[in-house]
Design a protein around this motif. Structure first.
Motif, PDB file in Angstrom:
ATOM      1  N   VAL A   6       4.142  11.133  -3.543  1.00 41.74           N
ATOM      2  CA  VAL A   6       4.330  10.028  -4.479  1.00 41.74           C
ATOM      3  C   VAL A   6       5.818   9.867  -4.772  1.00 41.74           C
ATOM      4  N   ILE A   7       6.244   8.612  -4.869  1.00 42.75           N
ATOM      5  CA  ILE A   7       7.631   8.281  -5.218  1.00 42.75           C
ATOM      6  C   ILE A   7       7.616   7.479  -6.510  1.00 42.75           C
ATOM      7  N   TRP A   8       8.431   7.912  -7.468  1.00 46.48           N
ATOM      8  CA  TRP A   8       8.641   7.149  -8.695  1.00 46.48           C
ATOM      9  C   TRP A   8      10.100   6.701  -8.648  1.00 46.48           C
ATOM     10  N   ARG A  22       4.348   5.523  -2.134  1.00 50.89           N
ATOM     11  CA  ARG A  22       4.041   6.747  -1.389  1.00 50.89           C
ATOM     12  C   ARG A  22       4.905   6.814  -0.148  1.00 50.89           C
ATOM     13  N   VAL A  23       5.304   8.032   0.198  1.00 52.19           N
ATOM     14  CA  VAL A  23       6.098   8.249   1.402  1.00 52.19           C
ATOM     15  C   VAL A  23       5.219   7.981   2.619  1.00 52.19           C
ATOM     16  N   VAL A  35      13.760   7.841   4.386  1.00 50.92           N
ATOM     17  CA  VAL A  35      12.386   7.916   3.901  1.00 50.92           C
ATOM     18  C   VAL A  35      11.805   6.511   3.918  1.00 50.92           C
ATOM     19  N   ASP A  36      10.718   6.340   4.661  1.00 47.28           N
ATOM     20  CA  ASP A  36       9.983   5.076   4.653  1.00 47.28           C
ATOM     21  C   ASP A  36       8.959   5.162   3.535  1.00 47.28           C
ATOM     22  N   VAL A  37       8.993   4.181   2.647  1.00 44.00           N
ATOM     23  CA  VAL A  37       8.113   4.177   1.476  1.00 44.00           C
ATOM     24  C   VAL A  37       7.240   2.922   1.492  1.00 44.00           C
ATOM     25  N   THR A  38       5.977   3.099   1.178  1.00 49.74           N
ATOM     26  CA  THR A  38       5.086   1.970   0.939  1.00 49.74           C
ATOM     27  C   THR A  38       4.978   1.826  -0.576  1.00 49.74           C
ATOM     28  N   ALA A  43       1.006  -1.472  -8.986  1.00 51.37           N
ATOM     29  CA  ALA A  43       1.528  -0.466  -9.921  1.00 51.37           C
ATOM     30  C   ALA A  43       2.953  -0.795 -10.336  1.00 51.37           C
ATOM     31  N   THR A  44       3.758  -1.259  -9.392  1.00 50.84           N
ATOM     32  CA  THR A  44       5.147  -1.590  -9.709  1.00 50.84           C
ATOM     33  C   THR A  44       5.230  -2.777 -10.656  1.00 50.84           C
TER      34      THR A  44
END
Length: 83
Positions: A6-8, A22-23, A35-38, A43-44
């Motif tokens: 998880v990425i915040w 998420r990564v 880092v590729d993030v979806t 949520a955002t």
């Protein structure tokens, strides 16, 4: 960091968490790491309407860092409330 983590995203100027994702992959290319993030758009958007202030999760992110257990608990509860 690994795929699935998880990425915040934290905005230092406003001192609040404003995005969630998420990564997808961690990639090394030419001696640099990416880092590729979806990003979770739903949520955002919710976090942009009601961001989580740094004072609520009690951690001072200075750069990319792992959230402490207490911060994770607060952030997860905030997401449950928002979604």
């Amino acid at each position: 960091m690994r795929a699935g983590d998880v990425i915040w995203a934290y905005l230092a100027v406003r001192q609040e968490v404003c995005a969630f994702g998420r990564v997808r992959a961690v990639v090394e290319a030419d001696g640099a790491w990416f880092v590729d993030v979806t990003w979770d758009e739903h949520a955002t958007r919710a976090l942009n309407r009601s961001p989580v202030a740094r004072g609520r999760f009690g951690q001072v992110p200075m750069s990319t860092c792992r959230a402490r257990a207490t911060a994770v608990e607060v952030l997860c509860c905030a997401m449950e409330d928002l979604l």
